[in-house]
Design an enzyme around this catalytic site. Sequence first.
Site, PDB file in Angstrom:
ATOM      1  CB  CYS A 130      -0.909   0.007   1.228  1.00 43.11           C
ATOM      2  SG  CYS A 130      -1.990   1.454   1.341  1.00 43.11           S
ATOM      3  CG  HIS A 172      -5.602  -2.042  -1.663  1.00 44.11           C
ATOM      4  ND1 HIS A 172      -4.596  -2.703  -0.988  1.00 44.11           N
ATOM      5  CD2 HIS A 172      -5.329  -0.719  -1.497  1.00 44.11           C
ATOM      6  CE1 HIS A 172      -3.775  -1.825  -0.451  1.00 44.11           C
ATOM      7  NE2 HIS A 172      -4.204  -0.611  -0.749  1.00 44.11           N
ATOM      8  CD  GLU A 173      -6.563   1.826  -4.271  1.00 45.42           C
ATOM      9  OE1 GLU A 173      -6.761   2.832  -3.554  1.00 45.42           O
ATOM     10  OE2 GLU A 173      -5.456   1.260  -4.347  1.00 45.42           O
ATOM     11  CG  HIS A 176      -7.308   2.976   0.935  1.00 46.69           C
ATOM     12  ND1 HIS A 176      -6.571   3.241   2.072  1.00 46.69           N
ATOM     13  CD2 HIS A 176      -6.448   2.422   0.045  1.00 46.69           C
ATOM     14  CE1 HIS A 176      -5.315   2.860   1.881  1.00 46.69           C
ATOM     15  NE2 HIS A 176      -5.217   2.350   0.659  1.00 46.69           N
TER      16      HIS A 176
END
Length: 215
Positions: A130, A172-173, A176
């Site tokens: 990351c 993953h994004e 966030h």
Amino acid sequence: MSPAPVSRWTAARLAEKAAEIVSDQELPPIVQAGHPVLRTQAIPFDGQLDDALLTALIEVMRRTMHAAPGVGLAAPQIGLPLRLAVVEDMWAPDEDVVRMRNRTPLPFFAVLNPAYAPLGNERAAFYEGCLSVRGYTAVVRRPARIEARWTTPGGATRRAEFAGWQARILQHETDHLAGTLYLDKAEVRSLCTNEEYSARWAHPTPEAAARELGF
């Protein structure tokens, strides 16, 4: 894991920060783990930025992602708690990586208010890094296939299925934007510095690391 608190930023503050980011001649710094913006739920986009500002912000995010370099970047990573992310994976990995990780090209696009749901029960475990956890990597087991839903910068609703590395990037994004870092889902015993990863575990799969590190 308890949900992260919701950001308390106002629409005016979001617009002011976005304008500040795009007007700066330097690319914005990527904030690192420990910064509170990474640990709050980002605010859904509902027109806080006008079209011109949104377009300019997405372009800055794209250039920031490329410069890092990375394959995705969420707005909180540049200090803006807005449900916006950009993704692009046009790297040319070797054939073993392509095959084992199902890593195929992902052309650039931006997502507003994204969400995802697993498709089936298959999970895939690979080392993941990351841009906001500089210097480290760890194995994360994620759904191998997902259905993602998002709004385009032009206001259209989109729904699509993703598999392999593309699915990992989208997850993953999107995570966030919920105040979640990949470390929250990682096999803790797999955590290693980038130097140790390069020296010992840079294989298409993490099987050797799992045997030696005990996860």
